[in-house]
Scaffold this motif. Sequence first.
Motif, PDB file in Angstrom:
ATOM      1  N   ILE A 175       0.897  -1.126   0.041  1.00  0.00           N
ATOM      2  CA  ILE A 175       0.040   0.078  -0.134  1.00  0.00           C
ATOM      3  C   ILE A 175       0.916   1.265  -0.060  1.00  0.00           C
ATOM      4  O   ILE A 175       1.680   1.417   0.994  1.00  0.00           O
ATOM      5  N   ILE A 176       0.818   2.099  -1.115  1.00  0.00           N
ATOM      6  CA  ILE A 176       1.386   3.214  -1.255  1.00  0.00           C
ATOM      7  C   ILE A 176       0.567   4.439  -0.818  1.00  0.00           C
ATOM      8  O   ILE A 176      -0.330   4.716  -1.570  1.00  0.00           O
ATOM      9  N   ARG A 177       1.175   5.270   0.224  1.00  0.00           N
ATOM     10  CA  ARG A 177       0.250   6.530   0.474  1.00  0.00           C
ATOM     11  C   ARG A 177       0.730   7.431  -0.483  1.00  0.00           C
ATOM     12  O   ARG A 177       1.639   8.134  -0.184  1.00  0.00           O
ATOM     13  N   ALA A 178      -0.204   7.832  -1.468  1.00  0.00           N
ATOM     14  CA  ALA A 178       0.295   8.632  -2.653  1.00  0.00           C
ATOM     15  C   ALA A 178       0.320  10.072  -2.213  1.00  0.00           C
ATOM     16  O   ALA A 178       1.106  10.803  -3.078  1.00  0.00           O
ATOM     17  N   ASN A 179      -0.228  10.525  -1.242  1.00  0.00           N
ATOM     18  CA  ASN A 179      -0.174  11.777  -0.767  1.00  0.00           C
ATOM     19  C   ASN A 179       1.069  12.393  -0.302  1.00  0.00           C
ATOM     20  O   ASN A 179       1.632  13.334  -0.462  1.00  0.00           O
ATOM     21  N   ASP A 180       1.859  11.245   0.143  1.00  0.00           N
ATOM     22  CA  ASP A 180       3.285  11.672   0.496  1.00  0.00           C
ATOM     23  C   ASP A 180       4.373  10.835  -0.144  1.00  0.00           C
ATOM     24  O   ASP A 180       5.657  10.993  -0.063  1.00  0.00           O
ATOM     25  N   ALA A 181       3.779  10.499  -1.608  1.00  0.00           N
ATOM     26  CA  ALA A 181       4.633   9.702  -2.456  1.00  0.00           C
ATOM     27  C   ALA A 181       4.700  10.363  -3.736  1.00  0.00           C
ATOM     28  O   ALA A 181       3.710   9.793  -4.403  1.00  0.00           O
ATOM     29  N   ASP A 182       5.119  11.289  -4.327  1.00  0.00           N
ATOM     30  CA  ASP A 182       5.349  11.861  -5.737  1.00  0.00           C
ATOM     31  C   ASP A 182       6.289  11.060  -6.785  1.00  0.00           C
ATOM     32  O   ASP A 182       7.027  11.476  -7.181  1.00  0.00           O
ATOM     33  N   PHE A 183       5.886   9.780  -6.772  1.00  0.00           N
ATOM     34  CA  PHE A 183       6.787   8.978  -7.884  1.00  0.00           C
ATOM     35  C   PHE A 183       6.870   9.215  -9.286  1.00  0.00           C
ATOM     36  O   PHE A 183       8.008   9.049  -9.566  1.00  0.00           O
ATOM     37  N   VAL A 184       6.013  10.165  -9.678  1.00  0.00           N
ATOM     38  CA  VAL A 184       6.415  10.534 -11.083  1.00  0.00           C
ATOM     39  C   VAL A 184       7.462  11.859 -11.170  1.00  0.00           C
ATOM     40  O   VAL A 184       8.102  11.657 -11.964  1.00  0.00           O
ATOM     41  N   ASN A 185       7.290  12.665 -10.125  1.00  0.00           N
ATOM     42  CA  ASN A 185       8.200  13.780 -10.106  1.00  0.00           C
ATOM     43  C   ASN A 185       9.492  13.793  -9.250  1.00  0.00           C
ATOM     44  O   ASN A 185      10.520  14.466  -9.403  1.00  0.00           O
ATOM     45  N   ASN A 186       9.370  12.689  -8.189  1.00  0.00           N
ATOM     46  CA  ASN A 186      10.499  12.810  -7.257  1.00  0.00           C
ATOM     47  C   ASN A 186      11.108  11.473  -7.631  1.00  0.00           C
ATOM     48  O   ASN A 186      10.730  10.345  -7.140  1.00  0.00           O
ATOM     49  N   PRO A 187      12.484  11.316  -8.014  1.00  0.00           N
ATOM     50  CA  PRO A 187      13.061   9.981  -8.316  1.00  0.00           C
ATOM     51  C   PRO A 187      13.483   9.265  -7.198  1.00  0.00           C
ATOM     52  O   PRO A 187      13.301   7.875  -7.192  1.00  0.00           O
ATOM     53  N   GLU A 188      13.780   9.940  -6.064  1.00  0.00           N
ATOM     54  CA  GLU A 188      14.001   9.214  -4.906  1.00  0.00           C
ATOM     55  C   GLU A 188      12.527   8.370  -4.064  1.00  0.00           C
ATOM     56  O   GLU A 188      12.731   7.338  -3.877  1.00  0.00           O
ATOM     57  N   HIS A 189      11.634   9.028  -4.387  1.00  0.00           N
ATOM     58  CA  HIS A 189      10.204   8.143  -4.108  1.00  0.00           C
ATOM     59  C   HIS A 189      10.146   7.203  -4.936  1.00  0.00           C
ATOM     60  O   HIS A 189       9.514   6.054  -4.601  1.00  0.00           O
ATOM     61  N   PHE A 190      10.156   7.296  -6.328  1.00  0.00           N
ATOM     62  CA  PHE A 190      10.195   6.225  -7.264  1.00  0.00           C
ATOM     63  C   PHE A 190      11.015   5.015  -6.956  1.00  0.00           C
ATOM     64  O   PHE A 190      10.796   3.804  -6.881  1.00  0.00           O
ATOM     65  N   ARG A 191      12.293   5.315  -6.516  1.00  0.00           N
ATOM     66  CA  ARG A 191      13.219   4.237  -5.967  1.00  0.00           C
ATOM     67  C   ARG A 191      13.212   3.848  -4.815  1.00  0.00           C
ATOM     68  O   ARG A 191      13.258   2.142  -4.893  1.00  0.00           O
ATOM     69  N   ALA A 192      12.457   4.033  -3.890  1.00  0.00           N
ATOM     70  CA  ALA A 192      11.940   3.859  -2.802  1.00  0.00           C
ATOM     71  C   ALA A 192      11.131   2.728  -2.985  1.00  0.00           C
ATOM     72  O   ALA A 192      10.989   1.482  -2.428  1.00  0.00           O
ATOM     73  N   ILE A 193       9.970   2.975  -3.942  1.00  0.00           N
ATOM     74  CA  ILE A 193       8.857   2.041  -4.262  1.00  0.00           C
ATOM     75  C   ILE A 193       9.430   0.819  -5.138  1.00  0.00           C
ATOM     76  O   ILE A 193       9.003  -0.267  -4.697  1.00  0.00           O
ATOM     77  N   GLU A 194      10.227   1.081  -5.997  1.00  0.00           N
ATOM     78  CA  GLU A 194      10.935   0.119  -6.942  1.00  0.00           C
ATOM     79  C   GLU A 194      11.733  -1.011  -6.071  1.00  0.00           C
ATOM     80  O   GLU A 194      11.585  -1.972  -6.410  1.00  0.00           O
ATOM     81  N   HIS A 195      12.636  -0.327  -5.069  1.00  0.00           N
ATOM     82  CA  HIS A 195      13.433  -1.230  -4.114  1.00  0.00           C
ATOM     83  C   HIS A 195      12.459  -1.824  -3.409  1.00  0.00           C
ATOM     84  O   HIS A 195      12.794  -3.182  -3.131  1.00  0.00           O
ATOM     85  N   CYS A 196      11.418  -1.484  -2.742  1.00  0.00           N
ATOM     86  CA  CYS A 196      10.609  -2.264  -1.947  1.00  0.00           C
ATOM     87  C   CYS A 196       9.902  -3.553  -2.717  1.00  0.00           C
ATOM     88  O   CYS A 196      10.003  -4.605  -2.135  1.00  0.00           O
ATOM     89  N   ILE A 197       9.603  -3.217  -3.967  1.00  0.00           N
ATOM     90  CA  ILE A 197       8.980  -4.216  -4.838  1.00  0.00           C
ATOM     91  C   ILE A 197       9.906  -5.455  -5.141  1.00  0.00           C
ATOM     92  O   ILE A 197       9.703  -6.875  -4.979  1.00  0.00           O
ATOM     93  N   PHE A 198      11.301  -4.999  -5.528  1.00  0.00           N
ATOM     94  CA  PHE A 198      12.165  -5.946  -6.230  1.00  0.00           C
ATOM     95  C   PHE A 198      13.433  -6.246  -5.370  1.00  0.00           C
ATOM     96  O   PHE A 198      13.979  -7.178  -5.701  1.00  0.00           O
ATOM     97  N   HIS A 199      13.489  -5.610  -4.239  1.00  0.00           N
ATOM     98  CA  HIS A 199      14.681  -6.076  -3.442  1.00  0.00           C
ATOM     99  C   HIS A 199      14.506  -6.238  -1.931  1.00  0.00           C
ATOM    100  O   HIS A 199      15.370  -6.907  -1.262  1.00  0.00           O
ATOM    101  N   GLU A 200      13.259  -6.054  -1.452  1.00  0.00           N
ATOM    102  CA  GLU A 200      13.188  -6.167  -0.029  1.00  0.00           C
ATOM    103  C   GLU A 200      12.199  -7.426   0.158  1.00  0.00           C
ATOM    104  O   GLU A 200      11.212  -7.781  -0.844  1.00  0.00           O
ATOM    105  N   ALA A 201      12.414  -8.061   1.118  1.00  0.00           N
ATOM    106  CA  ALA A 201      11.417  -9.401   1.514  1.00  0.00           C
ATOM    107  C   ALA A 201       9.924  -9.022   1.962  1.00  0.00           C
ATOM    108  O   ALA A 201      10.038  -8.483   3.242  1.00  0.00           O
ATOM    109  N   LEU A 202       9.256  -9.263   1.218  1.00  0.00           N
ATOM    110  CA  LEU A 202       7.717  -9.026   1.402  1.00  0.00           C
ATOM    111  C   LEU A 202       6.891 -10.232   1.839  1.00  0.00           C
ATOM    112  O   LEU A 202       6.645 -11.102   1.193  1.00  0.00           O
ATOM    113  N   THR A 203       7.192 -10.250   3.355  1.00  0.00           N
ATOM    114  CA  THR A 203       6.833 -11.489   3.875  1.00  0.00           C
ATOM    115  C   THR A 203       5.192 -11.276   4.611  1.00  0.00           C
ATOM    116  O   THR A 203       4.766 -12.162   5.230  1.00  0.00           O
ATOM    117  N   GLN A 204       4.971 -10.022   4.548  1.00  0.00           N
ATOM    118  CA  GLN A 204       3.565  -9.939   5.351  1.00  0.00           C
ATOM    119  C   GLN A 204       2.501  -9.808   4.225  1.00  0.00           C
ATOM    120  O   GLN A 204       2.636  -9.553   3.088  1.00  0.00           O
TER     121      GLN A 204
END
Length: 211
Positions: A175-204
């Motif tokens: 679940i991404i809280r979009a009011n605090d995540a401008d993934f279109v215009n903020n590269p750091e926000h996009f990288r955080a999402i991309e890292h969570c999806i592809f590199h973190e252990a999603l066990t919950q």
Amino acid sequence: MNKFDYIAIEGVIGAGKTSLANMLAQKHNARVVLEEFEDNPFLPRFYEDRERYAFQTQLTFLASRFNQQQRLFEKDMFQDTIVSDYIFDKDRIFARLNLSDDELALYDKIYSIMSGIAAKPDLMVYIQCSVDRLMENIRKRGRDYEQHITETYLSELSDSYNHFFKHYTKAPVLIIRANDADFVNNPEHFRAIEHCIFHEALTQDRIYLKP
């Protein structure tokens, strides 16, 4: 590195589903599957008169989404991962909100047959967004027929989406809280999402991300 064959992105109209799907697909050379909403001839009329055109709009979407879902099973030898900006199950969210009891009963007979053989994602990404932000995004992209969308309708739809994903169990939900995540215009926000999806252990079952 996480390996998902099918990642689905969902959210209310204007949440940024298509933008995120395209960005993730480009980053990971994935096959992108986008909802074919522009092919639905009833959609502009639906936003002008929901009660009159809801049933036609819903059945057209149901058939279109099901046809797309069947194509998801086709393998691409060059692109192992699929990223989509919708899931088939979303169809019933709109049906419950917009159809009369008799229409919904007929719809459910058709939906129950199709849903059993529709593709199911390995990961579900839900972009949660405030109604004010949704209205702002809709105004910015400037589709004429969407200007008839009201805050009341978006609020009802947002409540329905939140209820749906609160009880969704077919795949882990990020679940991404979009009011605090401008993934279109903020590269750091996009990288955080991309890292969570592809590199973190999603066990919950539910993972909340606010970059």
